[in-house]
Write an enzyme that holds these catalytic residues in place. Structure first.
Site, PDB file in Angstrom:
ATOM      1  N   PHE A 285       0.893  -5.842   9.410  1.00 37.06           N
ATOM      2  CA  PHE A 285       1.885  -5.358   8.429  1.00 37.06           C
ATOM      3  C   PHE A 285       2.907  -6.439   8.064  1.00 37.06           C
ATOM      4  O   PHE A 285       4.048  -6.161   7.790  1.00 37.06           O
ATOM      5  CB  PHE A 285       2.569  -4.078   8.915  1.00 37.06           C
ATOM      6  CG  PHE A 285       1.644  -2.899   8.804  1.00 37.06           C
ATOM      7  CD1 PHE A 285       1.733  -2.023   7.737  1.00 37.06           C
ATOM      8  CD2 PHE A 285       0.637  -2.709   9.739  1.00 37.06           C
ATOM      9  CE1 PHE A 285       0.846  -0.969   7.601  1.00 37.06           C
ATOM     10  CE2 PHE A 285      -0.257  -1.656   9.616  1.00 37.06           C
ATOM     11  CZ  PHE A 285      -0.160  -0.784   8.543  1.00 37.06           C
ATOM     12  N   LEU A 286       2.441  -7.680   8.068  1.00 36.31           N
ATOM     13  CA  LEU A 286       3.305  -8.783   7.639  1.00 36.31           C
ATOM     14  C   LEU A 286       2.730  -9.464   6.395  1.00 36.31           C
ATOM     15  O   LEU A 286       2.986 -10.634   6.158  1.00 36.31           O
ATOM     16  CB  LEU A 286       3.470  -9.814   8.759  1.00 36.31           C
ATOM     17  CG  LEU A 286       4.478  -9.501   9.867  1.00 36.31           C
ATOM     18  CD1 LEU A 286       4.644 -10.700  10.796  1.00 36.31           C
ATOM     19  CD2 LEU A 286       5.849  -9.112   9.288  1.00 36.31           C
TER      20      LEU A 286
ATOM     21  N   LYS B 237       5.933   9.174   1.361  1.00 36.01           N
ATOM     22  CA  LYS B 237       6.445  10.535   1.599  1.00 36.01           C
ATOM     23  C   LYS B 237       7.032  10.662   3.009  1.00 36.01           C
ATOM     24  O   LYS B 237       8.015  11.362   3.204  1.00 36.01           O
ATOM     25  CB  LYS B 237       5.360  11.572   1.330  1.00 36.01           C
ATOM     26  CG  LYS B 237       4.434  11.879   2.483  1.00 36.01           C
ATOM     27  CD  LYS B 237       3.598  13.116   2.218  1.00 36.01           C
ATOM     28  CE  LYS B 237       2.492  13.250   3.245  1.00 36.01           C
ATOM     29  NZ  LYS B 237       2.927  13.494   4.614  1.00 36.01           N
TER      30      LYS B 237
ATOM     31  N   ARG C 275      -2.761   8.196  -4.593  1.00 37.37           N
ATOM     32  CA  ARG C 275      -1.439   8.803  -4.484  1.00 37.37           C
ATOM     33  C   ARG C 275      -0.398   7.702  -4.274  1.00 37.37           C
ATOM     34  O   ARG C 275      -0.550   6.849  -3.411  1.00 37.37           O
ATOM     35  CB  ARG C 275      -1.413   9.822  -3.333  1.00 37.37           C
ATOM     36  CG  ARG C 275      -2.229  11.066  -3.657  1.00 37.37           C
ATOM     37  CD  ARG C 275      -2.318  12.040  -2.497  1.00 37.37           C
ATOM     38  NE  ARG C 275      -3.310  11.692  -1.520  1.00 37.37           N
ATOM     39  CZ  ARG C 275      -3.679  12.473  -0.501  1.00 37.37           C
ATOM     40  NH1 ARG C 275      -3.109  13.653  -0.339  1.00 37.37           N
ATOM     41  NH2 ARG C 275      -4.600  12.095   0.357  1.00 37.37           N
TER      42      ARG C 275
ATOM     43  N   GLY D  42       2.121   1.960  -0.838  1.00 32.48           N
ATOM     44  CA  GLY D  42       1.912   3.198  -1.588  1.00 32.48           C
ATOM     45  C   GLY D  42       1.099   4.127  -0.720  1.00 32.48           C
ATOM     46  O   GLY D  42       1.148   4.051   0.503  1.00 32.48           O
TER      47      GLY D  42
ATOM     48  N   LYS E  54     -15.179  22.573  -2.950  1.00 34.30           N
ATOM     49  CA  LYS E  54     -15.194  21.570  -1.883  1.00 34.30           C
ATOM     50  C   LYS E  54     -16.087  22.050  -0.735  1.00 34.30           C
ATOM     51  O   LYS E  54     -16.910  21.304  -0.208  1.00 34.30           O
ATOM     52  CB  LYS E  54     -13.755  21.373  -1.383  1.00 34.30           C
ATOM     53  CG  LYS E  54     -13.565  20.129  -0.564  1.00 34.30           C
ATOM     54  CD  LYS E  54     -12.102  19.949  -0.208  1.00 34.30           C
ATOM     55  CE  LYS E  54     -11.619  18.577  -0.576  1.00 34.30           C
ATOM     56  NZ  LYS E  54     -10.261  18.288  -0.133  1.00 34.30           N
TER      57      LYS E  54
ATOM     58  N   VAL F  85      -7.890  13.902   6.548  1.00 37.16           N
ATOM     59  CA  VAL F  85      -7.665  14.118   7.981  1.00 37.16           C
ATOM     60  C   VAL F  85      -8.601  15.206   8.511  1.00 37.16           C
ATOM     61  O   VAL F  85      -9.246  15.046   9.550  1.00 37.16           O
ATOM     62  CB  VAL F  85      -6.181  14.476   8.235  1.00 37.16           C
ATOM     63  CG1 VAL F  85      -5.971  14.953   9.664  1.00 37.16           C
ATOM     64  CG2 VAL F  85      -5.304  13.268   7.957  1.00 37.16           C
TER      65      VAL F  85
ATOM     66  N   CYS G   6       0.852   8.589   2.503  1.00 41.93           N
ATOM     67  CA  CYS G   6       1.644   8.798   3.719  1.00 41.93           C
ATOM     68  C   CYS G   6       2.973   8.047   3.753  1.00 41.93           C
ATOM     69  O   CYS G   6       4.026   8.675   3.904  1.00 41.93           O
ATOM     70  CB  CYS G   6       0.820   8.413   4.939  1.00 41.93           C
ATOM     71  SG  CYS G   6      -0.514   9.572   5.232  1.00 41.93           S
TER      72      CYS G   6
ATOM     73  N   ALA H  52       2.875  -9.963   2.661  1.00 45.12           N
ATOM     74  CA  ALA H  52       3.732  -9.670   1.504  1.00 45.12           C
ATOM     75  C   ALA H  52       2.862  -9.257   0.324  1.00 45.12           C
ATOM     76  O   ALA H  52       1.711  -9.678   0.206  1.00 45.12           O
ATOM     77  CB  ALA H  52       4.541 -10.919   1.153  1.00 45.12           C
TER      78      ALA H  52
HETATM   79  N1  NAD Z   1      -4.555  10.732   4.532  1.00 44.33           N
HETATM   80  C1  NAD Z   1      -4.107  10.032   5.549  1.00 44.33           C
HETATM   81  O1  NAD Z   1      -4.346   8.835   5.662  1.00 44.33           O
HETATM   82  C2  NAD Z   1      -3.290  10.710   6.635  1.00 44.33           C
HETATM   83  C3  NAD Z   1      -3.120  10.045   7.859  1.00 44.33           C
HETATM   84  C4  NAD Z   1      -2.373  10.680   8.866  1.00 44.33           C
HETATM   85  C5  NAD Z   1      -1.767  11.900   8.619  1.00 44.33           C
HETATM   86  N2  NAD Z   1      -1.923  12.497   7.394  1.00 44.33           N
HETATM   87  C6  NAD Z   1      -1.304  13.811   7.195  1.00 44.33           C
HETATM   88  O2  NAD Z   1      -2.312  14.811   7.355  1.00 44.33           O
HETATM   89  C7  NAD Z   1      -2.101  15.880   6.414  1.00 44.33           C
HETATM   90  C8  NAD Z   1      -3.326  16.034   5.535  1.00 44.33           C
HETATM   91  O3  NAD Z   1      -3.470  14.845   4.764  1.00 44.33           O
HETATM   92  P1  NAD Z   1      -4.778  14.581   3.893  1.00 44.33           P
HETATM   93  O4  NAD Z   1      -4.593  13.244   3.273  1.00 44.33           O
HETATM   94  O5  NAD Z   1      -5.970  14.877   4.697  1.00 44.33           O
HETATM   95  O6  NAD Z   1      -4.579  15.723   2.774  1.00 44.33           O
HETATM   96  P2  NAD Z   1      -5.605  16.144   1.616  1.00 44.33           P
HETATM   97  O7  NAD Z   1      -4.765  16.499   0.453  1.00 44.33           O
HETATM   98  O8  NAD Z   1      -6.664  15.094   1.457  1.00 44.33           O
HETATM   99  O9  NAD Z   1      -6.317  17.450   2.201  1.00 44.33           O
HETATM  100  C9  NAD Z   1      -5.668  18.664   2.435  1.00 44.33           C
HETATM  101  C10 NAD Z   1      -6.692  19.784   2.309  1.00 44.33           C
HETATM  102  O10 NAD Z   1      -6.091  21.013   2.740  1.00 44.33           O
HETATM  103  C11 NAD Z   1      -6.591  22.032   1.879  1.00 44.33           C
HETATM  104  N3  NAD Z   1      -5.718  23.223   2.004  1.00 44.33           N
HETATM  105  C12 NAD Z   1      -4.499  23.457   1.466  1.00 44.33           C
HETATM  106  N4  NAD Z   1      -4.042  24.669   1.856  1.00 44.33           N
HETATM  107  C13 NAD Z   1      -4.998  25.227   2.653  1.00 44.33           C
HETATM  108  C14 NAD Z   1      -5.117  26.441   3.382  1.00 44.33           C
HETATM  109  N5  NAD Z   1      -4.145  27.368   3.356  1.00 44.33           N
HETATM  110  N6  NAD Z   1      -6.230  26.649   4.114  1.00 44.33           N
HETATM  111  C15 NAD Z   1      -7.228  25.729   4.148  1.00 44.33           C
HETATM  112  N7  NAD Z   1      -7.163  24.550   3.478  1.00 44.33           N
HETATM  113  C16 NAD Z   1      -6.076  24.305   2.752  1.00 44.33           C
HETATM  114  C17 NAD Z   1      -6.632  21.401   0.533  1.00 44.33           C
HETATM  115  O11 NAD Z   1      -7.471  22.129  -0.368  1.00 44.33           O
HETATM  116  C18 NAD Z   1      -7.185  20.014   0.885  1.00 44.33           C
HETATM  117  O12 NAD Z   1      -8.594  19.999   0.848  1.00 44.33           O
HETATM  118  C19 NAD Z   1      -0.815  15.545   5.668  1.00 44.33           C
HETATM  119  O13 NAD Z   1       0.267  16.142   6.312  1.00 44.33           O
HETATM  120  C20 NAD Z   1      -0.728  14.027   5.806  1.00 44.33           C
HETATM  121  O14 NAD Z   1       0.593  13.555   5.729  1.00 44.33           O
HETATM  122  C21 NAD Z   1      -2.687  11.954   6.411  1.00 44.33           C
END
Ligand code: NAD
Length: 425
Positions: A244-245, A258, A322, A252, A39, A15, A255, A247
Site C-alpha cells: 500500500f505504498l 465507504k 464502485r 476507490g 442471480k 463476499v 470498501c 502512489a
Molecule cells: N467486496 C469486498 O471486497 C468486501 C471485502 C470485505 C468486506 N466486504 C463487506 O461485505 C459486505 C458484502 O459486500 P459485497 O461486496 O459482497 O456486496 P455485494 O453487493 O456484491 O453483494 C451483496 C448481496 O446481498 C444480496 N442481498 C441484499 N439483501 C439481501 C437479503 N435480505 N437477503 C439475501 N440477500 C440479500 C444482494 O442481492 C447482493 O447479491 C459489505 O458489508 C462489504 O462492505 C466486502
C-alpha cells in the site's frame, strides 16, 4: 466420516459467494440465499455473475455441496450458522446503510439454535444493538478481509481470522472458529465491538497509507524526488512494509471509501472529531483529479480534445466499478469539454450508464486511435503489453500519456516520443 457443519450464507455477492464456495471446498454442505431470483438461477446453473479469478471453477467443482435459493425458510432448515454477507453501502450522511442487515434480522424467526455470523462490514455497536433486540439469536462478528481480484486465495490463506462474541454466544463462536482451523491462519478471539472495530480500523489504516504516499508523491513532484524510489526505500523498513505504498490516482472500490467514511461518521456520532480521516478522504478526492491538471499542462484547455481512459474497474482483476477513479475522471473531463473514450477488459458492462456521454470502445487501440491524450487509470496487465512505440504511437494524435499508476515503462515511452507524466516522479 462425520458430516461437516452445514453453512448458511445470506447475500451472494463477492463476499457471500466466495464464503459459500470456499466452505464448500472445505467439505461443508452450503446453502446460500439471495433476494435476486436471476442471480440465484444463474448460480444454480453454475454461472458466476462477477469477475473473480478462480471463483467460477470453485463453484462448479463444488456444485454437489452448494445450493442456491431465494427462500429463507430453506436456509433456516438447512443450517444453524448463518453468515450474513449483504451489502452495507454508504448513506448520503456517510454512515453505513444497515437496512439490508436489518431486513435479514427481521426475517429470522424466534430461534435459539441459530446464530447470525456477521461478515458484512458494520458500524461498531451493531452487534450489541441487534443482540439487545434479539436475545433469542446467537450473534458472532466475523469480519471479512478478502480483496477483490484475489478473494479465493485470501479466504483460503487468511492473514488472520477475527471472531468476536459475548452475551452467551461463545459456543457459536467456537463453532465458527473451528470452521477456519483447517486454513491455519491465526484466529483472533475477541468481543463483538472490538471485532467490528478491527475491520474498520484496518481499512482506514490502509487508506491512510495510500493517502500518505500520494501526498509524498505530490511533494516529490515539486522537489525532484521519485516516489517509487522513496517507497522502495521506505518499504524495506519492517516497521513500515512495502504494501500500500504505490502512489497513484487514489483509492476507490466498494470498501475503502465507504468504510473510511463510516468510521469518520461513527466517531463524529460519538462526539469525537477524527481529524486524520478527514484528511485521508480529502487527499483522496483531490488525487483522483490530478490527471486532469497533468493533461492540461501539455494540451492546454481540454475543450474538444479526445482523451482515452484506459481502465474503468477500480483495480485490475475485478469488474467492480464502485467508487472507481475512472468515473470521476470521465465526468471531470467531459465537464472540461473533452471527448472521452474508455476501454476496460472486463468492467464495461457495469459502467456504461455511469460514464455519461463517454464513448465505450472494444479495445485499448480503438480508444487510443486519434487521441490527444491518454490516462492509464487501472493497471491491467494488457496495457503494459501494448505496442506503445509502434502501433499506439502511430495512432495517437498528440502522444501525451498520464500514467496514473506508474505502471508503464517511462524511459521506453519517452524514447518513442511520448510526453510521459507519472505520479510523483
Ligand atoms: N467486496 C469486498 O471486497 C468486501 C471485502 C470485505 C468486506 N466486504 C463487506 O461485505 C459486505 C458484502 O459486500 P459485497 O461486496 O459482497 O456486496 P455485494 O453487493 O456484491 O453483494 C451483496 C448481496 O446481498 C444480496 N442481498 C441484499 N439483501 C439481501 C437479503 N435480505 N437477503 C439475501 N440477500 C440479500 C444482494 O442481492 C447482493 O447479491 C459489505 O458489508 C462489504 O462492505 C466486502
Amino acid at each position: 466420516m462425520a458430516e461437516k457443519e452445514p453453512i448458511g450464507v445470506i447475500g451472494v455477492g463477492w463476499v457471500g459467494l466466495c464464503t459459500a464456495a470456499c466452505f464448500a471446498e472445505l467439505g461443508h454442505p452450503v446453502i446460500a440465499r439471495d433476494i435476486l431470483p436471476e442471480k440465484v438461477e444463474s448460480l444454480s446453473r453454475g454461472e458466476v455473475p462477477i469477475h473473480e479469478p478462480g471463483l467460477p471453477e470453485l463453484v462448479r467443482k463444488n456444485a454437489d455441496r452448494l445450493r442456491f435459493t431465494t427462500d429463507m425458510g430453506e436456509l433456516l432448515e438447512g443450517a444453524e450458522l448463518l453468515f450474513c454477507c449483504v451489502d452495507t453501502p454508504p448513506l448520503y450522511s456517510g454512515d453505513a446503510d444497515l437496512s439490508r442487515v436489518e431486513a435479514v434480522v427481521a426475517e429470522l424467526g424466534d430461534s435459539n439454535s441459530h446464530a447470525i455470523v456477521m461478515k458484512s462490514t458494520v458500524p461498531v455497536g451493531t452487534g450489541r444493538a441487534i443482540h439487545r433486540r434479539r436475545e433469542d439469536l446467537g450473534y458472532v462478528s466475523n469480519p471479512e478481509f478478502l480483496k477483490e481480484g484475489s478473494a479465493v486465495d485470501d479466504f483460503m490463506n487468511p492473514d488472520r481470522v477475527v471472531v468476536g462474541s459475548g452475551d452467551g454466544s461463545d459456543g457459536f463462536a467456537d463453532r465458527v472458529a473451528a470452521l477456519y482451523e483447517p486454513l491455519g491462519g491465526p484466529i483472533v478471539r475477541t468481543d463483538v465491538a472490538s471485532a467490528e472495530m478491527i475491520k474498520l480500523a484496518s481499512n482506514a489504516f490502509l487508506a491512510t497509507k495510500i493517502s500518505f504516499i500520494n501526498e509524498i508523491a505530490n511533494v516529490s513532484e515539486e522537489l525532484g524526488a521519485d516516489v517509487r524510489e522513496v517507497a522502495r526505500g521506505m518499504g524495506l523498513d519492517e516497521r513500515i512494509g512495502d504494501k500500500f505504498l504505490q502512489a497513484g490516482l487514489g483509492f476507490g472500490g466498494s470498501c475503502f471509501p465507504k468504510d473510511v467514511s463510516a468510521l469518520k461518521q461513527l466517531a463524529g456520532n460519538s462526539g469525537y472529531h477524527f481529524q486524520l480521516l478527514n484528511s485521508v478522504i480529502e487527499v483522496n478526492d483531490l488525487q483522483k483529479r490530478r490527471a486532469i491538471g497533468k493533461l492540461q499542462k501539455h494540451l492546454g484547455p481540454l475543450v474538444n480534445k479526445e482523451i482515452a481512459l484506459l481502465g474503468v474497474a477500480f483495480k485490475p482483476n475485478t469488474d467492480d466499478i464502485r467508487e472507481a477513479t475512472s468515473l470521476v475522471l470521465a465526468a471531470r473531463l467531459q465537464s472540461e469539454g473533452a471527448h472521452v473514450r474508455v476501454y476496460d477488459p472486463v468492467a464495461l458492462d457495469n459502467a456504461e450508464d455511469l460514464l455519461g456521454g463517454a464513448q465505450v470502445c472494444s479495445s485499448a487501440l480503438e480508444a487510443l486511435d486519434g487521441a490527444d491524450g491518454a490516462v492509464l487509470v487501472t493497471e491491467w496487465p494488457e496495457f503494459g503489453e501494448l505496442d506503445w512505440a509502434g502501433e499506439v504511437r502511430e495512432r495517437m494524435r498528440a502522444p501525451v500519456i498520464v500514467d496514473g499508476r506508474n505502471f508503464l515503462d517511462r524511459t521506453a515511452l519517452r524514447e518513442a516520443g511520448f510526453t510521459y507524466e507519472g505520479i510523483g516522479r
